[in-house]
Design a protein around this motif. Structure first.
Motif, mmCIF file in Angstrom:
data_model
loop_
_atom_site.group_PDB
_atom_site.id
_atom_site.type_symbol
_atom_site.label_atom_id
_atom_site.label_comp_id
_atom_site.label_asym_id
_atom_site.label_seq_id
_atom_site.Cartn_x
_atom_site.Cartn_y
_atom_site.Cartn_z
ATOM 1 N N GLN A 71 6.541 -6.072 -15.211
ATOM 2 C CA GLN A 71 5.887 -4.758 -15.309
ATOM 3 C C GLN A 71 6.915 -3.725 -14.855
ATOM 4 O O GLN A 71 7.812 -4.048 -14.083
ATOM 5 N N SER A 72 6.761 -2.504 -15.346
ATOM 6 C CA SER A 72 7.701 -1.433 -14.994
ATOM 7 C C SER A 72 9.136 -1.924 -15.198
ATOM 8 O O SER A 72 9.438 -2.518 -16.232
ATOM 9 N N CYS A 149 0.698 -3.538 -10.644
ATOM 10 C CA CYS A 149 0.823 -2.975 -11.997
ATOM 11 C C CYS A 149 -0.409 -2.121 -12.302
ATOM 12 O O CYS A 149 -0.297 -0.970 -12.738
ATOM 13 N N GLY A 213 0.419 -5.750 -17.543
ATOM 14 C CA GLY A 213 1.809 -6.189 -17.557
ATOM 15 C C GLY A 213 1.995 -7.338 -18.522
ATOM 16 O O GLY A 213 1.133 -7.570 -19.382
#
Ligand SMILES: Nc1nc2c(ncn2[C@H]2C[C@H](O)[C@@H](COP(=O)(O)OP(=O)(O)OP(=O)(O)O)O2)c(=O)[nH]1
Ligand SMILES: Nc1nc2c(ncn2[C@H]2C[C@H](O)[C@@H](COP(=O)(O)OP(=O)(O)OP(=O)(O)O)O2)c(=O)[nH]1
Ligand SMILES: Nc1nc2c(ncn2[C@H]2C[C@H](O)[C@@H](COP(=O)(O)OP(=O)(O)OP(=O)(O)O)O2)c(=O)[nH]1
Ligand SMILES: Nc1nc2c(ncn2[C@H]2C[C@H](O)[C@@H](COP(=O)(O)OP(=O)(O)OP(=O)(O)O)O2)c(=O)[nH]1
Ligand SMILES: O=P(O)(O)OP(=O)(O)OP(=O)(O)O
Ligand SMILES: O=P(O)(O)OP(=O)(O)OP(=O)(O)O
Ligand SMILES: O=P(O)(O)OP(=O)(O)OP(=O)(O)O
Ligand SMILES: O=P(O)(O)OP(=O)(O)OP(=O)(O)O
Ligand SMILES: [Mg+2]
Ligand SMILES: [Mg+2]
Ligand SMILES: [Mg+2]
Ligand SMILES: [Mg+2]
Ligand SMILES: [Mg+2]
Ligand SMILES: [Mg+2]
Ligand SMILES: [Mg+2]
Ligand SMILES: [Mg+2]
Ligand SMILES: [Mg+2]
Ligand SMILES: [Mg+2]
Ligand SMILES: [Mg+2]
Ligand SMILES: [Mg+2]
Lengths: 290, 290, 290, 290
Positions: A71-72, A149, A213
């Motif tokens: 995620q990210s 997330c 995610g």
């Protein structure tokens, strides 16, 4: 040579046996990098697709990785608790996985950001090993990342909508500072409410990729467990070989391990945007943590 | 969240203070990779130029690196004993430097191997931190790597000449196994002799880049010491600030540090193929280890 | 047996080479213990004599200890940077020294506190290893402990005098809380002044044992350096043997080491209450840190 | 003070959470010590009673110890996987337990060896911490020690009988070297046979204390589980407090912990010579590893 004594200053950094190893990598300075590269806010589909593409290649390359979650600008790669890769040496594991990921990210950049030039400093990812002694705690680790997330995405979605404003509902654009202030102390349901009332956005209908995610793992067609060959197709083992690893679990022979590796390499690696906090996913894919 | 307790499983891996930190990176599986990419034997100039180009960028990016030494598929980056980068966290240091190097290597590949496609698995470099408590031992470390370069290069040069053979002197080509056998137990001067007699090659006249490897460092025009601003241009310090670091050495103020970093960033980074075992180099560049 | 795999869970805890090792031991719960045993305040001569007697035996037993420094309920034992005892394994060093000290303390108790029964929980001392990479920093460590001794003793002396009061100067006894409050924020010279004015006590004339703590080391009659036999009485060494340890320092042969150990065992172990912050002591006893 | 920076050289040695901690202590140089003190061979009852008496006191003092196992000159103390004593700092745990044991051994010496003087070097015990991530592996550790006890005892019993000889069966005394040679390569059943045929000794009837070693643990009269108070007598907990430790297991409140500690201190500590390899013992005392 007379200088070889310096070798003794290297310490042996093998990780404790019978612990799940997580290698978490995270983009260095991605706040700046995402701005420089004009990532869309709060989420950039190209950016996340690139992360996932890089992760898939890493999972393919390292057959000891049983599952990965991203995620990210981060990804967590889970190595099996019995993993012997690099004799479990921490620096080897962390650097091999983070360099492989970083290189994939840069080499695939053009495909996901066509025409957008990658300049120095090139994006790279730091990495670290973390040990989890039990399956339960490993799952809590993954839940931690997925909950993070979710929380961040809800916040970011609300924040950036507020910064953009919505003429339809007469909601004026805020400065980032104003939006931050306005969101201070709000709970999850408050943000849902703001999104719904002011921005006509039902958060629950947002894309799963942002809310959950990405989970990367091998999909086996035959659904046969990875670590537990049936006893029929197993050669008898001497007493000495028994139980050399954690508990009395029988270690695989070299041939079996090679066969297993091949099987993994052939398996399809999939990316899914699903819940891994509840038991469902793990019950449907029990071999992942077996 | 209820999962945050998993954070506690991360250990704090800060390296002991007041030790020189070497981050050594080394190409993963370069025996295979160099064959796949048809590196010339024993040495490939394009390959080594690419290594050096990547190292230069890493040195430019990490101003805490005081000097670097490379040969074959490896590079050693030396961080100052007082370096505080990433609070001296081992995994951060090792992964940041090895990802930066790996990415540079891949991104600059086309420039050094034009038209030669880089396929998966992409080249990457593992990395590790090693601590050296004294300047003397750090120098012995660097001497170890340079002596290793010399010994390997003499061996490889002789070996590959034997494998090629030399019609001029009626020296038939050997198989690798034969050459290996023939060289077993030989001393340095024996190899010099073989090269001279059979291959009309004076080893001492071989390029320095192969015999010495590559030293990368910042060249300051003004030759002013990096770490020791003269006392005139220094603000007086309170007792409390004195000696907070190793010994009574005065730590730099934030402004001074920033100025110092700028100065380093402006400095030219050079690559030289010179002896670093003897005292000469260090006497001429005393600020490197100051 | 099939259970032997559990051995692999022990990690190898050897301390980094070429670092001075300090094993600091400290009495567990001595605030309580000193009360239970009615130690006189602020300092109890019997208690400190017992600490020193125990330390002397430890120094005698462990010939790798080059010097020790003690005060209050603690002792720091310094092992030479090249020490190979227990292959530098941290747990072995810490537990061997702290058990030896604790046992000596209990076994010699009767001699220093005759008739005063030692009941459970018996006094014990925790221990830890700390590494110091340079002689200078090791000296700063010892200075830290001695400065701590001085500061604490000045405080305690003033504090307990205030709690007792002094009728001669019409100074009423304070409660501990009052005394603490009164001393808050005072500087060294304020305490000197209080002691002199109210208690007619010239702090500088207090016993050195309280102001300086205790230094334990071997006194060699012949003043010959411990680690540097003159070159005449040394056998010539091959290139291989040179420099196997830190720098080019020649390691002692087995016979020399044994001889050296004997010499140390014969040496008188002394306890002195002298300054070890300034250079004097170290200049007069240069072999201690050689 | 200006020296306080040396503090930073101490590293934080907390052991990984959620792992069983074993502190194993072992007599230093007991081959020599047992000879000097004329321990009877192969086993000395006074010696083992003294070991057990010391262990009992250690278990009483450290309520975090859930069970201990001893044989020969060693003892393993098991601390609960959730133990927070000394914040799990390795050196504190190892030195506190090994000093407590060593001091008990020396202080109780007179009781078990009346009239036999304890001279320098006093007996001491080294100690180390080992982590076991799962209950199963911890049990394998204990099984390893008990299997070791059994194997050694069978060997030693046969060996010393052979050295003594037996006129009844016309078995001449052997030298230690002869006995060692004669036993080389023999299996367990061979030794049983030798003992039975030549020494009229049925090994199975030997005292359990020699064959099984000693298990020390708290005997609770009420059999109530230690770590799992029933939910009725538990205060409700907020979401925040839940799951702060491994998994969702509810941590005890401070009051509960104190109550628990009291309960443990009141419990009888027993020494038994029983099998801990099979499941029986653990099934009858399930709270030990709960
Ligand atoms: N606009 C945009 N930004 C993103 C996206 N994904 C990640 N980012 C940015 C948001 C955060 O500022 C940053 C990730 O946060 P980190 O805590 O990793 O901080 P950062 O990488 O700046 O520093 P670090 O070197 O990891 O300590 O990346 C995206 O899809 N769109
Ligand atoms: N032909 C050729 N080979 C080179 C050159 N530079 C390095 N190599 C090759 C020779 C060695 O086989 C290899 C470096 O040796 P290493 O000990 O690092 O082995 P390798 O990288 O295969 O394995 P590793 O993953 O580091 O354990 O790289 C070059 O200029 N030309
Ligand atoms: N009355 C008296 N007390 C002393 C003497 N020497 C040491 N002490 C006491 C004063 C302190 O309360 C204590 C040493 O302080 P620590 O910081 O080592 O604390 P304590 O041992 O209580 O706790 P610890 O287990 O080390 O964390 O020993 C003495 O000569 N006389
Ligand atoms: N005669 C006799 N000897 C015993 C008894 N219990 C232990 N010992 C001796 C036999 C072994 O030589 C020794 C324990 O073996 P270790 O492997 O611990 O060796 P040791 O303590 O000598 O060396 P270490 O300092 O632990 O490396 O203690 C006993 O009951 N009777
Ligand atoms: O980098 P962050 O802020 O996401 O959090 P972290 O990775 O846990 O912090 P650090 O990189 O300093 O370990
Ligand atoms: O990789 P090598 O063979 O050059 O030698 P090394 O790097 O010291 O070995 P390892 O990578 O296994 O630490
Ligand atoms: O025990 P103290 O208070 O003298 O200080 P310390 O020994 O540095 O603290 P700790 O024993 O907790 O490491
Ligand atoms: O001391 P031993 O021989 O019983 O075996 P060990 O304790 O495992 O060896 P070491 O004390 O050297 O760790
Ligand atoms: Mg981070
Ligand atoms: Mg980041
Ligand atoms: Mg991040
Ligand atoms: Mg290598
Ligand atoms: Mg390599
Ligand atoms: Mg190499
Ligand atoms: Mg302390
Ligand atoms: Mg104390
Ligand atoms: Mg103290
Ligand atoms: Mg041992
Ligand atoms: Mg022993
Ligand atoms: Mg033993």
């Amino acid at each position: 040579s007379e200088f070889e004594y310096v070798r003794k200053f290297e310490d042996w950094d093998a990780l404790a046996p019978s612990n799940w190893i997580v290698v978490r990598i995270d983009g260095r300075g991605f706040s700046k990098f995402s701005k420089r590269q004009n990532f869309s806010k709060p989420n950039d589909r190209r950016a996340i697709d690139l992360m996932n593409a890089a992760a898939v290649e890493v999972v393919k390359q390292f057959t000891d990785i049983v599952v990965a979650y991203g995620q990210s600008d981060e990804y967590s790669f889970v190595l099996h608790e019995d993993c012997q890769l690099f004799e479990r040496r921490a620096a080897k594991l962390a650097t091999s996985i983070s360099t492989a990921f970083s290189v994939e990210y840069c080499m695939q950049w053009d495909k996901y950001f066509p025409g957008q030039i990658l300049e120095r400093p090139f994006p790279t990812f730091d990495g670290r090993c973390v040990l989890y002694p039990k399956k339960k705690i490993l799952r809590d680790y993954l839940s931690w990342r997925q909950a993070d997330c979710h929380v961040n995405n809800l916040y970011n979605t609300t924040f950036w909508n507020m910064v953009k404003g919505n003429p339809v509902t007469d909601t004026p654009a805020m400065t980032p500072t104003e939006a931050e202030l306005a969101l201070k102390g709000t709970f999850s349901k408050d943000k849902h409410e703001i999104l719904f009332q002011k921005f006509k956005l039902n958060y629950d209908k947002e894309d799963e990729i942002w809310k959950k995610g990405s989970v990367v793992y091998r999909k086996f067609e035959d659904k046969q467990s990875v670590k537990e060959p049936t006893s029929e197709n197993q050669p008898p083992q001497s007493r000495n070989e028994r139980g050399t690893e954690q508990g009395k679990k029988k270690p695989l022979s070299r041939t079996q391990m090679e066969k297993e590796r091949k099987r993994k390499q052939k398996a399809r690696v999939v990316v899914e945007h699903i819940d891994i906090i509840k038991d469902n996913f793990w019950q449907e894919n029990p071999w992942i943590l077996e």
